[in-house]
Structures are given as C-alpha cells and as structure tokens.
Design a protein around this motif. Sequence first.
Motif, short mmCIF file in Angstrom:
data_model
loop_
_atom_site.label_atom_id
_atom_site.label_comp_id
_atom_site.label_asym_id
_atom_site.label_seq_id
_atom_site.Cartn_x
_atom_site.Cartn_y
_atom_site.Cartn_z
N GLU A 119 3.67 5.79 -3.06
CA GLU A 119 2.80 6.79 -2.38
C GLU A 119 3.64 7.97 -1.84
O GLU A 119 4.65 7.78 -1.00
CB GLU A 119 1.86 6.26 -1.17
CG GLU A 119 0.64 5.60 -1.67
CD GLU A 119 -0.48 6.48 -1.97
OE1 GLU A 119 -0.61 7.57 -1.35
OE2 GLU A 119 -1.26 5.93 -2.90
N LEU A 132 -7.80 13.22 -5.46
CA LEU A 132 -6.51 12.78 -4.87
C LEU A 132 -5.73 11.97 -6.07
O LEU A 132 -6.23 11.20 -6.74
CB LEU A 132 -6.72 11.81 -3.77
CG LEU A 132 -7.49 12.40 -2.68
CD1 LEU A 132 -7.59 11.70 -1.30
CD2 LEU A 132 -7.28 13.91 -2.38
N PRO A 167 -1.76 19.63 1.72
CA PRO A 167 -2.46 18.69 3.27
C PRO A 167 -3.06 17.43 2.75
O PRO A 167 -3.17 16.72 3.77
CB PRO A 167 -3.24 19.69 3.67
CG PRO A 167 -2.78 21.24 2.98
CD PRO A 167 -2.33 20.93 1.54
N PHE A 168 -3.51 17.20 1.77
CA PHE A 168 -4.12 15.89 1.52
C PHE A 168 -3.86 14.92 0.25
O PHE A 168 -4.39 14.18 0.32
CB PHE A 168 -5.81 16.23 1.27
CG PHE A 168 -5.96 17.55 0.70
CD1 PHE A 168 -5.96 17.42 -0.73
CD2 PHE A 168 -6.20 18.53 1.44
CE1 PHE A 168 -6.56 18.45 -1.42
CE2 PHE A 168 -6.70 19.70 0.50
CZ PHE A 168 -7.05 19.58 -0.90
N THR A 169 -2.89 15.34 -0.22
CA THR A 169 -2.49 14.67 -1.51
C THR A 169 -1.16 15.06 -2.12
O THR A 169 -0.72 16.34 -1.65
CB THR A 169 -3.52 14.80 -2.79
OG1 THR A 169 -3.14 13.89 -3.75
CG2 THR A 169 -3.76 16.08 -2.88
N GLY A 193 0.88 -1.19 0.03
CA GLY A 193 0.11 -0.06 -0.06
C GLY A 193 0.86 1.39 -0.06
O GLY A 193 0.40 2.22 -0.32
N LYS A 194 1.85 1.20 0.38
CA LYS A 194 3.00 2.30 0.45
C LYS A 194 3.89 2.72 -0.87
O LYS A 194 4.29 3.51 -1.11
CB LYS A 194 4.11 1.97 1.64
CG LYS A 194 3.53 1.94 3.00
CD LYS A 194 3.29 3.28 3.35
CE LYS A 194 2.74 3.19 5.15
NZ LYS A 194 2.30 4.44 5.54
N ALA A 220 -5.89 21.70 5.68
CA ALA A 220 -6.95 21.12 4.73
C ALA A 220 -8.30 22.02 4.49
O ALA A 220 -8.74 22.33 3.50
CB ALA A 220 -7.31 19.57 5.07
N GLU A 278 -14.34 17.74 -0.88
CA GLU A 278 -13.71 16.51 -1.20
C GLU A 278 -12.86 16.91 -2.51
O GLU A 278 -13.48 17.27 -3.49
CB GLU A 278 -14.47 15.45 -1.31
CG GLU A 278 -15.16 14.87 -0.10
CD GLU A 278 -14.04 14.07 0.90
OE1 GLU A 278 -13.62 13.02 0.51
OE2 GLU A 278 -14.16 14.52 2.17
N TYR A 296 0.97 9.39 7.92
CA TYR A 296 0.95 10.61 7.17
C TYR A 296 1.24 10.32 5.52
O TYR A 296 1.08 11.02 4.64
CB TYR A 296 1.90 11.84 7.68
CG TYR A 296 1.62 13.18 7.06
CD1 TYR A 296 0.52 14.00 7.33
CD2 TYR A 296 2.63 13.44 6.01
CE1 TYR A 296 0.16 15.10 6.78
CE2 TYR A 296 2.32 14.89 5.24
CZ TYR A 296 1.24 15.60 5.74
OH TYR A 296 1.26 16.86 4.94
N ASN A 297 2.11 9.18 5.50
CA ASN A 297 2.81 8.95 4.26
C ASN A 297 1.85 8.27 3.11
O ASN A 297 2.41 7.78 2.26
CB ASN A 297 4.19 8.27 4.66
CG ASN A 297 5.26 8.92 4.63
OD1 ASN A 297 5.11 10.08 4.46
ND2 ASN A 297 6.54 8.13 4.77
N GLY A 298 0.57 7.99 3.47
CA GLY A 298 -0.23 7.31 2.44
C GLY A 298 -0.21 5.77 2.77
O GLY A 298 0.46 5.30 3.68
N ARG A 319 -3.39 9.11 -6.26
CA ARG A 319 -3.01 8.10 -5.58
C ARG A 319 -2.38 6.79 -6.54
O ARG A 319 -2.64 6.98 -7.69
CB ARG A 319 -4.21 7.37 -4.72
CG ARG A 319 -4.75 8.16 -3.66
CD ARG A 319 -4.28 7.69 -2.12
NE ARG A 319 -4.86 8.39 -1.08
CZ ARG A 319 -5.99 8.48 -0.58
NH1 ARG A 319 -6.90 7.36 -0.59
NH2 ARG A 319 -6.26 9.30 0.40
N GLY A 336 -4.97 15.94 6.70
CA GLY A 336 -5.81 16.03 5.56
C GLY A 336 -5.44 14.92 4.37
O GLY A 336 -6.31 14.85 3.53
N THR A 337 -4.68 13.97 4.88
CA THR A 337 -4.35 12.87 3.98
C THR A 337 -5.55 11.95 3.79
O THR A 337 -5.52 11.02 2.92
CB THR A 337 -3.07 12.16 3.88
OG1 THR A 337 -3.19 11.62 5.37
CG2 THR A 337 -1.91 13.26 4.16
N ILE A 338 -6.30 11.69 5.03
CA ILE A 338 -7.18 10.98 4.90
C ILE A 338 -8.86 11.41 4.56
O ILE A 338 -9.11 12.53 5.17
CB ILE A 338 -7.56 10.11 6.36
CG1 ILE A 338 -6.12 9.41 6.73
CG2 ILE A 338 -8.63 9.26 6.60
CD1 ILE A 338 -6.00 8.82 8.12
N THR A 339 -9.27 10.97 3.52
CA THR A 339 -10.52 11.48 3.20
C THR A 339 -11.75 10.82 3.76
O THR A 339 -11.56 9.90 4.50
CB THR A 339 -10.84 11.34 1.67
OG1 THR A 339 -10.99 10.11 1.39
CG2 THR A 339 -9.66 12.06 0.81
#
Lengths: 587, 393
Positions: A166, A513, A402-404, A162-163, A369, A510, B67-69, A515, B98-101
Amino acid sequence: MGFLADIAQAVEKYNHGVEQQVKQVRGDAELGKQILAKWRQARAAVKTTRTPTGLELPRVALPNIDEPGEIARYLGEEGLPGEFPYLSSAYREMYLERDHHEGNGNSKAEEPMRLFAGLGLAEDTNKRFHYLTKHQKSVRLSTAFDGPTLYGLDSDDDGLLGKVGEGGVAIDTVDDMKRLYDGFDITADTSSVSMTINGPAPTILAMYVAAAKHRFGDGCVPKLRGTIQADVLKEVQAQNECLFGVEPSLRFLGDMVEYVTEKMPRFYPVSISGYHIAEAGSTPVQQAAYTLSNGFVYVDLWKHRGMNVDKFGPRLSFFFDSGLDIEYMALARVSRKIWAIGMRDCFAAGPKAQLFKLHTQTSGRSLIAAEFKNNLTRTAVELMLAYLNATNSCHSNSADEPFTTPGEEYVTLAAHAQNIILEESGLFKHMMNPLAGSPGMKAVERAVEAAILAEFREIDRLGGVLSAVEQRYQRAQIQQAAHRLETQIYDGTRPIIGLNRYASTNGHAEMDLVRTARQKQLFQVKRLKAWKKKHGKLAGRKLDELSGVVDKGGNVFAKLIDCVEHCSLGQITHRLREVVGPFRPVV
Amino acid sequence: MPKDESILRVLTAVPICDGHDSAINTINLEFIRNGIEVIYLGYHRSVRDIVRAAVQEDVRAVGISSYNGGHNEFFSQVARELHKEVGGEITVFGGGGGTITHDDERIMRRAGVDKIFFAGTPLEAIVRYVKQLRAPARGSRKRTAADSRGGKRSDRALSMALRNAKSVKVATRASAPTIGITGPGGAGKTTLIDELVLRFLQRHPTSRIAILSHDPSIASHGALLGDRATMIHSQDDRVFMRSLATRGRAGGLSPQTEPMLAAMKQMGFDLIILETVGTGQEAMPFAGGLVDTSLFVMSPEYGSKLQLQKIAMLDIADLVVVNKGDLAGAPRAAAEVTERLTMNHKNQKVYTTQAKQHRNVGVDRLYDTVLGSIRQGEPPRLQVTRKTRTSAK
C-alpha cells in the motif's frame, strides 16, 4: 557560537562585501574599467537564439547596465547562471534547447523529469516503471516503498498484512530488489535510480548493490547511478520513519556515505530533504532553514569523521517541496546562495562541493480531494515555480493523489504538465533568467534570506541542530505552523478553491482506487517465508557477524551488502535494534 | 474546574507503519483547547498497543488518523478487539483525509467503527462529535469475554477498580513497593523510567509493573498526556499504565493520585512507579508516605551552585539522579550535588545516568541499587527506602 551562527555571519559578510565592492569600483577608475571589461566580455559571450516565431533572443538574459557599481552589484548578488553564488542556477544552461547551429560546450541537457512510482509487489512496480519510461530517452526510476519497508519491517510481521504494497512497493529481500528493476540496464550511462527511503536506507541500498552484482557481475558497482534519500535528521523532525536512535542512525548513514564516496562515484548517498518538513505543515522558510542546517550538520559530522569535504560534498543533493506560497518564487535560489557561501567560507569546500543540487516535488499537501481536478492547476503553478528556481530535477504529483496511489491517467497528465512547461511553452527553453533580478523576485529573496538566517541563529542559540532536535524545537515549530495553516483554512483566511471558496454542492465523486489485492499480499508473505526457510541456516550467522561489526566500530554498510544475501530487511532491522536500541519518539 | 467525572478522556494514535502525524497533532491541540484530556500514543502504533492503552487509561473514545493505507483492516481490528475487551464502552472514530472512501467507511462501520471524518471536515466538527460522547457512568460496567479470561487482574478489571477508587487508605498487607520519581521538566524522567521498566521486564519474566504518570492540565482544563508515546518499552502487556492530568492541583500530582495509588498498591503489582509532572524548586510532592523510595531526577543544567541550595527535594530525596551524563557539565554537576547532599547528613546517594543511551551503565547501576533486591517469588521490597536509609545511618 556554533557553525550555524558562523554561516549566518558569513552570508551577511558576503552581502556587505558586495556593497564594499560597489563602492570600490565606483571610487577607483582602474577597477571600474576592469569590471566593465569583464562585463562586456560576459555579455559578448552570450549566444543568441531564434524562437519559432522568428524572434531573436539572448540565451542568457542579462541586465542592460554599464555603470561599474551596478555591474559589481549584479555579479555579486546574482552572479551569472552556473557561477558563484549560484543564485540563478547551479549550471549554465539548465533546460535550454540545444542550439542546432553549434555544438554547445558546457551545457547539460538532461531531462529533469522524474516520476515517482511504487505499488503492490516488486513485479507490479516493475511493470509501472516500464510503462512510464516507454517514451523516455533515458531511464529515470524513482521508487516509493510501502509502510512496512519504510519502517524496516518484513511483510510477514504481525499485523502488517493490510499495509503490504500500500502506498509503495513491498521489498523484503534481495530477490524482491532484483524483480523491481528487472529488464532495465541500471549500469548504463543513461540510467538513474532513486529510492525514497530513510531509516532502513543502508539495508535497502545494500540490497540494491547486491541485486546489481547478481545481474551484472561484481564489476558493475562503480557504474551504478542514482540517489537514496537516507536523510535521518528530517525523519526525527518531521517524517517519523526512524528505526534507531539519532546517534546510531547517523553512524550507519556515515558508514554508507563513506562507502559510496569511495566505491560508487556516480551515486548520491543522501538527499537532504525539506519536502517532508513542508508536508508536515512547516512554512517555506522553516523548510529551507531546517534543511540547510541539517545539511551543514552532515558536512560537519563527516569532516570530523575524517572524510574529505571535496570528495563527499559533491555527492550531497537536496530535495524541496514546491507549494503555492509566494516564498516559493525564490526559496531554492536563496538556498543555493547560502549553501555555496557556507560551504566555501565555513567548510573550505571547493566549487564542486559548493553546488546545491536540487530535486523538487510539487506539494502533496496542497492537493485536496474535493473537486480534485483543480489539483492539475495547482501542480502546474507549483511546477512553474520550481522551474523558475532552476531545479535540477522535478517530480509532479498526480491529481488523484489525495485519495490513492496514482492511476495511470493522472500519472500521464502529471508528466505531460512538465513536458508542456518545458517543451511546449517557450518560457524556459530559449533563455535563462526569464524573471531573475525583477524587483518582486529580489524583494522575496531578501525577505526569505533574512528569515532563514534568523532561524540559523535561533537553532545555534539552542546549541545547534542536534541539541535543538533533543529539545524538540523543530518539531514544535512545524506543529505550530501546521496548526496555524489548518486554522487559516477553516476560518477562510487561506482560500482553497473548491473547499472553502467556490465549493460545488455536488458532494463527493467516488474514484477508482489503486489498492493492493489481498491475494497479492498473501503471496508476498508466502514467498518471504519460503525465502527465509531457504536461508535460515546462514541468516543467524550473518546477523551475528553484523552485530560484531557494529560493536567493533567497523563499516556497517560494507557488511550489510554481504548480509542481505541471506537476511531479510526485517531480520536485519530487528538485530540492529537489539544492538543499538530502538528509536524513542519525541512527539 | 469541572467535576472529574465530566472530563472527557480520549486516546489518539496513528497506525503501524504510518508516520503522518500532522493531522493528529493539529486535532490533539484543538481537543485540549476545548477541555478534553488527550492520551496521545504517537505514530507507528500497533492494534494491540492502542487497545491496551485505551483499556488501561479508561478512555471514552479512541481516535485514529491514518494516511498510508490499510485502514480498513486496521480500524476494524481496533474496533473488534476493543469490543472484546470492553463491549461498546469505548467508541472508535477516525479519519484519513482523502484516502478513505465512503465504501471504506461502510466496511469499517460494520466492524464497529462509530464515525469516519472525511477530507475537509472542520476541526470544530470533530471536537463537537467528541464532546457529545457522554462520560461513562461511574460504577457502571458490563462483563465482557475478556473479563472472564483475565479475571480480577485483567486490565479491564483493574481499570474499573480505579474508576471506583475513593479511599486513600492503604492496607499495609501485600502493598506493592512504590517509587516516586520527580524533578524539573526536561530532565529526562520519562525516558529514565522507561529504561528502568525495560530492565525490570527483562529480569523478571512474569512480574507486572504499574505506572502512574502525570502531565499538566492547561487553562482550558484540557491536557496532552503524551508519556506513552515516548515510553516505548512500557507498552507491554505486563505494564499497566495510567496517565493523569493535574486538573488544577499544584505540586506535580492530580486530585486523583492518592485514591488511585492506594488502589494500585492492592492490585498485586510487583512494582509501582509514580511520576510527577516537571516540578519547580519548591515542590515536595511525596508527602505522607505516598511512596517507599523517592528519586529526584535533574539535568546538569541547573545554573549556578546557589540554585542547588533552593531545590527542596534535594533535602529529602532518597536518591538523586543527574541525567544527561553526556553533557559537558555533568561531572561538575554530580560533584556539586554530592557536596550539597553531604551537608544533609542523610546518606542520600547520587547517580549519573544517560537515559537516552541504549544499555547505559549508569542506568544499570541505578537499577541495581533501587530494584536489584526484588526477587521473583519473594515478597517484593526495595533496596533503598526511607527506612533502610535511616537505619544505615
């Protein structure tokens, strides 16, 4: 008393010396005349420029003074841009537009903008690099790595899928490294590649060198230009990406710095970083004090290793955060002065090794965010502060960070913020020193300098940087500062617009993102497994040779360049850890 | 002091390949100020490390800060693995700024994560959430799949047995050999223990160790139990570790120490290590045959020779370790300590170690002296105990 206390004393002695000189030139008519002549000469040498509105301005703003004492104070305290103690700037003209009417001799006109990128697999980041540099004259690639790479692990290690890809690019092998910079002539004069990686930095740089040799032949090594972060001390203090104990980590770094100093004259083998210290929540003064003291420790270690300070000194560079606290008006200015005095007076370094060359990044921690488009304004203000500090290069964060991992829209806006400040606005392109010497700037400089020197003395009292690290002094200080900061945000004494003040009630927007898709992660694992199979036979032998070099005290970096041909990052890390032991965290 | 049962214990950690510990450090501080005991595992920790520690420590909840996804996979896996081990008894919560939606939150909740805190959550809201989690009822337990697999020696079964441990009596039959390690704070006890554990695991490929470690409670009754973060080699399926807070008891141990240790001695471990909190000069924590061998660990920086006279443990410890052997004062310290012990006429031994060094020969020597006689498949015994020391004399 250790060298940090010596440096604090040297700075104070310097300040005192300036005051002595003020008295001297006031008391001695002959000296007064000499300094007046020198000053008039300096002023006369300043060329003028004309703004688009027709206004005529000097290219360097200097105070209108003619009293010998005041002149001595100005030259001592501030110095001319590009001259000791480098308070104004490391170089003479920094971001000034080239004068169209005359060839300008010494000025360095290089785009200071760097854009940090890294996402998915090597091919994805390569594509982003090509997009980012589409309109740039020079190729400036700044690379972010994913979590497994930052910890020296392989994409196919247990529980990491999963990492993979990322937050940065996944690099496992020398072949990934070739894909990462494919299509760029990294041996060209105008190219420069920076890599943000620390614990595994020697292995990653070895892959970079090996990949370049594949593409451009063995002769290309001296032409490679760029920077690798490789600052292990701040990892122990703040960023927590250590692979081995402090002692072996410092040895591997020393081996790399030695190799690069001798064989790669255009490469910066360490970027001594306060950024992550500040991002962990430190105060600006802690950021500067810990970074400078870490820098001085490296210099001391490498001098003791027998390296020449005038050879490796010019290859050191620094990396600061630029946030919204008022200290940031002058943090880098003061740091340049302390570094120059410390290097000159305590390490007998020549002028080139006295320069504190700085990369700045706007604060990630300051971005939030909630109502995230406000982040554009925050970043713009931080950029202004960075340029007021005459940073040598700069990265501006994207508002969506902050989010992506930043999307293209906000990456472009972040880049354009720099273009607007440097190219569109007239603030930095016509004249050096727009605000230098102002009462406010001087007040901040004095307060910041005194606070940094006090920190030096405290660390010295604890037995120096390495001893303080063992006592977890820096970590504890940073954690306390972070806790205070959060408490101030929650109780409202620190206003954060859109969060604890003027917050809208619209709830969360929202966002799109970025990913990494599962099939890409699986593809990387599959590709790595095939690579390992192909190199399986030689890998074991190379790793044994590597262990031998570590045990016998040879240069590990030189051996790594050979090893990466057949060994993956994770295989190398695993072997080195067996030989020197893993990092034991202090929390 | 509140009753033992009502004190909440939570485990916090940062996921693998992630070193962003600023948020969790702040939250930990806030927890302990509010009377919560926090077992902090540190950063860059695997799912297995987190789950194992949560079960062994018998915590009420696990908090993860990312924090790192990659949080969807990681949080979900922790929740699923914990469910396999303990059913729903341990609650999983976490955050990632903020990384978690909100979409991520839905995915993680489906996997069993109870609560995600989004960016901008006040610290007090997180504290309130944890405090409303009730402590597990004493004696309650549900059987889980992991129970039937691991049987009586599964971490879960051991943890439940410790929860119910009341008796301080130890049946002498098959009692596990126990080493007690004490000494002033900052001497390097935790690192030294971890290095001894590493050697034990390497030389005994199937043996199991138990560690009972102590950290101080603060005035508000909370405690930060952070030994696991430093004890990297002890995060292993063959090591059962329990961290205890002193909960108002002076002298380096916890009110729960005796019953827990008594129970541990009957659990079939091949070795038990008991670590006290950093102690003062007067402390003598191992009274009444609590341990078989006592080890006093000190650093060379104790001040003047006169100070040595005041350290009570130097009169009774079976072994004394001068750690931080790399410090300039170490040889002098070892000589002074030896001189001090000679006056006791008790055949006590002094060792100089540098626990922070990989493969340190001083630690090897200490290991051979204390644990060298433990053999696979034989009844375990320690080489240096009060008994052997007395008979040697």
